[in-house]
Motif scaffolding. Structure first.
Motif, PDB file in Angstrom:
ATOM      1  N   THR A  94       0.816  -1.215   0.000  1.00 39.07           N
ATOM      2  CA  THR A  94       0.000   0.000   0.000  1.00 39.07           C
ATOM      3  C   THR A  94       0.847   1.261   0.000  1.00 39.07           C
ATOM      4  O   THR A  94       0.553   2.217  -0.731  1.00 39.07           O
ATOM      5  CB  THR A  94      -0.953  -0.011   1.212  1.00 39.07           C
ATOM      6  OG1 THR A  94      -1.764  -1.188   1.171  1.00 39.07           O
ATOM      7  CG2 THR A  94      -1.859   1.209   1.190  1.00 39.07           C
ATOM      8  N   ASP A  95       1.913   1.290   0.801  1.00 40.35           N
ATOM      9  CA  ASP A  95       2.728   2.506   0.852  1.00 40.35           C
ATOM     10  C   ASP A  95       3.431   2.768  -0.472  1.00 40.35           C
ATOM     11  O   ASP A  95       3.530   3.917  -0.922  1.00 40.35           O
ATOM     12  CB  ASP A  95       3.734   2.431   1.999  1.00 40.35           C
ATOM     13  CG  ASP A  95       4.688   1.242   1.887  1.00 40.35           C
ATOM     14  OD1 ASP A  95       4.321   0.214   1.303  1.00 40.35           O
ATOM     15  OD2 ASP A  95       5.823   1.349   2.408  1.00 40.35           O
ATOM     16  N   THR A  98       0.792   3.953  -2.943  1.00 38.68           N
ATOM     17  CA  THR A  98       0.397   5.326  -2.634  1.00 38.68           C
ATOM     18  C   THR A  98       1.423   6.313  -3.179  1.00 38.68           C
ATOM     19  O   THR A  98       1.068   7.309  -3.837  1.00 38.68           O
ATOM     20  CB  THR A  98       0.261   5.513  -1.113  1.00 38.68           C
ATOM     21  OG1 THR A  98      -0.762   4.633  -0.614  1.00 38.68           O
ATOM     22  CG2 THR A  98      -0.107   6.956  -0.772  1.00 38.68           C
ATOM     23  N   SER A 118      -2.665  -3.894  -9.136  1.00 42.75           N
ATOM     24  CA  SER A 118      -2.844  -4.451  -7.799  1.00 42.75           C
ATOM     25  C   SER A 118      -3.569  -5.792  -7.833  1.00 42.75           C
ATOM     26  O   SER A 118      -4.584  -5.950  -8.500  1.00 42.75           O
ATOM     27  CB  SER A 118      -3.653  -3.470  -6.938  1.00 42.75           C
ATOM     28  OG  SER A 118      -4.031  -4.061  -5.714  1.00 42.75           O
ATOM     29  N   ILE A 121      -5.226  -5.271  -3.331  1.00 43.20           N
ATOM     30  CA  ILE A 121      -5.409  -4.027  -2.588  1.00 43.20           C
ATOM     31  C   ILE A 121      -6.332  -3.118  -3.395  1.00 43.20           C
ATOM     32  O   ILE A 121      -6.024  -2.789  -4.547  1.00 43.20           O
ATOM     33  CB  ILE A 121      -4.069  -3.317  -2.344  1.00 43.20           C
ATOM     34  CG1 ILE A 121      -3.060  -4.244  -1.676  1.00 43.20           C
ATOM     35  CG2 ILE A 121      -4.282  -2.067  -1.496  1.00 43.20           C
ATOM     36  CD1 ILE A 121      -1.653  -3.674  -1.596  1.00 43.20           C
ATOM     37  N   SER A 124      -9.071   2.388  -3.453  1.00 44.83           N
ATOM     38  CA  SER A 124      -9.389   3.370  -2.407  1.00 44.83           C
ATOM     39  C   SER A 124      -8.333   3.417  -1.312  1.00 44.83           C
ATOM     40  O   SER A 124      -8.237   4.400  -0.581  1.00 44.83           O
ATOM     41  CB  SER A 124     -10.751   3.062  -1.783  1.00 44.83           C
ATOM     42  OG  SER A 124     -10.751   1.772  -1.187  1.00 44.83           O
ATOM     43  N   ALA A 125      -7.508   2.368  -1.215  1.00 43.77           N
ATOM     44  CA  ALA A 125      -6.475   2.314  -0.178  1.00 43.77           C
ATOM     45  C   ALA A 125      -5.251   3.145  -0.524  1.00 43.77           C
ATOM     46  O   ALA A 125      -4.442   3.434   0.358  1.00 43.77           O
ATOM     47  CB  ALA A 125      -6.045   0.860   0.060  1.00 43.77           C
ATOM     48  N   PHE A 126      -5.114   3.545  -1.817  1.00 49.67           N
ATOM     49  CA  PHE A 126      -3.896   4.278  -2.170  1.00 49.67           C
ATOM     50  C   PHE A 126      -4.101   5.438  -3.150  1.00 49.67           C
ATOM     51  O   PHE A 126      -3.128   6.027  -3.609  1.00 49.67           O
ATOM     52  CB  PHE A 126      -2.823   3.318  -2.715  1.00 49.67           C
ATOM     53  CG  PHE A 126      -3.253   2.444  -3.857  1.00 49.67           C
ATOM     54  CD1 PHE A 126      -3.210   2.900  -5.166  1.00 49.67           C
ATOM     55  CD2 PHE A 126      -3.692   1.148  -3.625  1.00 49.67           C
ATOM     56  CE1 PHE A 126      -3.597   2.088  -6.227  1.00 49.67           C
ATOM     57  CE2 PHE A 126      -4.074   0.320  -4.674  1.00 49.67           C
ATOM     58  CZ  PHE A 126      -4.035   0.791  -5.980  1.00 49.67           C
ATOM     59  N   GLN A 128      -6.781   7.941  -2.572  1.00 52.89           N
ATOM     60  CA  GLN A 128      -7.677   8.942  -1.995  1.00 52.89           C
ATOM     61  C   GLN A 128      -7.118  10.356  -2.068  1.00 52.89           C
ATOM     62  O   GLN A 128      -7.855  11.315  -2.304  1.00 52.89           O
ATOM     63  CB  GLN A 128      -8.004   8.595  -0.535  1.00 52.89           C
ATOM     64  CG  GLN A 128      -9.006   9.553   0.093  1.00 52.89           C
ATOM     65  CD  GLN A 128      -9.501   9.068   1.450  1.00 52.89           C
ATOM     66  OE1 GLN A 128      -9.026   8.071   1.964  1.00 52.89           O
ATOM     67  NE2 GLN A 128     -10.458   9.769   2.024  1.00 52.89           N
ATOM     68  N   GLU A 184     -15.705  -2.617  -4.714  1.00 57.13           N
ATOM     69  CA  GLU A 184     -14.458  -3.102  -4.137  1.00 57.13           C
ATOM     70  C   GLU A 184     -14.682  -4.255  -3.162  1.00 57.13           C
ATOM     71  O   GLU A 184     -15.629  -4.254  -2.374  1.00 57.13           O
ATOM     72  CB  GLU A 184     -13.743  -1.958  -3.402  1.00 57.13           C
ATOM     73  CG  GLU A 184     -13.192  -0.888  -4.320  1.00 57.13           C
ATOM     74  CD  GLU A 184     -12.351   0.130  -3.587  1.00 57.13           C
ATOM     75  OE1 GLU A 184     -11.439   0.703  -4.209  1.00 57.13           O
ATOM     76  OE2 GLU A 184     -12.602   0.364  -2.372  1.00 57.13           O
ATOM     77  N   GLU A 186     -11.767  -7.128  -1.109  1.00 54.83           N
ATOM     78  CA  GLU A 186     -10.381  -7.553  -0.977  1.00 54.83           C
ATOM     79  C   GLU A 186     -10.115  -8.797  -1.835  1.00 54.83           C
ATOM     80  O   GLU A 186     -10.858  -9.767  -1.781  1.00 54.83           O
ATOM     81  CB  GLU A 186     -10.068  -7.872   0.488  1.00 54.83           C
ATOM     82  CG  GLU A 186      -8.620  -8.244   0.735  1.00 54.83           C
ATOM     83  CD  GLU A 186      -8.342  -8.600   2.186  1.00 54.83           C
ATOM     84  OE1 GLU A 186      -7.182  -8.488   2.607  1.00 54.83           O
ATOM     85  OE2 GLU A 186      -9.301  -8.978   2.904  1.00 54.83           O
TER      86      GLU A 186
END
Length: 312
Positions: A94-95, A98, A118, A121, A124-126, A128, A184, A186
């Motif tokens: 995720t990092d 992002t 992806s 993941i 929306s996790a990366f 926003q 979405e 997982e």
């Protein structure tokens, strides 16, 4: 929205190189960037090797023409700034995603679209914090994407409504087989299905019912033979005289009983992983992994060449 004329690939590892072939093969100019100098430097040579194998399999004719449409660049902006579509294929964290999304967002055109490779993941996790976040979504391929065509398209809650049907049509135009995941979840669709099978495979091995090799054989010479051209619902629809309802009524209780027996899933232990690894390394030494991966790709090429000429 206009057709894709220029693509940027961000991340030129195995998946990124596959995506590069997908778009260049379809006649689209592709700019390729990777932050790792070594990976970036070897990208075009490795793509050329794959294209030569594809030509041998009868999947393409003009290797030089495809290579001429591929441009490896030393700066992110050089790939992204003029691209109609950007395929991000960086590390599955995720990092990292992002950071890559924000970097792409800073130099992309406001009307461009960004798909992430992806595997599970959600966007929306990366995405926003991206100023153009409405242009971002998941476009998850199967590895390698130039040989296995399915692509999962998964919008974030803020993805512009016009992006999804446009990208589906464009992926179809490039020869891919896109599916839409309406919201979405997982793991999306593919890895949730694969995950159920993997969990059961590990459990059957752990409990001593069969070797890893025989479990693999059950798929490669059994279920996988049908699944290469028919999915689970079509498979069962054809496996009972009265179709899917007949199958469900006959075997539904069996599958319910099996599912109820697996009520406490656990992550694979180090000891279990070591046992499977020992068996796999006795069959395939670590030094042979790349060679075997190349063998896999050649088998996929042969299958793709066969399926290309078959009626659907």
């Amino acid at each position: 929205m206009k057709p894709i004329e220029k693509v940027a690939i961000v991340g030129s590892g195995l998946v990124g190189r596959g995506w590069t072939i997908v778009f260049a093969r379809a006649g689209i100019d592709v700019g390729v960037y990777d932050s790792d100098v070594t990976i970036r430097a070897e990208a075009k040579d490795r793509i050329a090797t794959s294209l030569a194998d594809m030509k041998s399999a009868g999947l393409i004719d003009d290797v030089d023409g495809i290579l001429a449409r591929i441009h490896v660049v030393d700066e992110l902006e050089g790939a992204v700034a003029e691209a109609d579509y950007i395929q991000e294929s960086v590390l599955e964290r995720t990092d990292v995603k992002t950071q890559a999304s924000l970097a792409i967002d800073a130099v992309m055109r406001s009307d461009a679209v960004v798909g992430s490779s992806s595997s599970g993941i959600p966007a929306s996790a990366f995405t926003q914090a991206c100023r153009n976040r409405g242009r971002f979504l998941i476009a998850h391929p199967v590895n390698p994407p130039h040989l296995v065509p399915v692509v999962e398209l998964v919008p974030a809650p803020w993805t512009d409504a016009q992006v999804l049907p446009w990208l589906r049509a464009e992926m179809e135009r490039t020869g891919q087989a896109p599916i839409v995941v309406d919201r979405e979840i997982e793991g999306f669709i593919l890895n949730r299905l694969q995950g159920v099978l993997l969990m059961e495979a590990w459990k059957l091995f752990e409990e001593g019912y069969a070797s890893a090799a025989d479990i693999d054989l059950t798929i490669s010479k059994g279920l996988g033979m049908r699944w290469s051209f028919a999915g689970p619902f079509e498979t069962i629809d054809l496996n009972a005289p009265g179709g899917v309802r007949d199958y469900a009524e006959r075997l539904g209780p069996l599958y319910q009983s099996i599912a109820k027996a697996r009520t406490d899933p656990k992550v694979w232990s180090d000891e279990l992983i070591a046992r499977v690894e020992a068996e796999r390394r006795s069959i395939l030494p670590e030094t042979e992994l790349r060679r075997r991966s190349e063998w896999r790709d050649r088998r996929l090429m042969a299958l793709a060449a066969h399926q290309k000429d078959q009626p659907r």
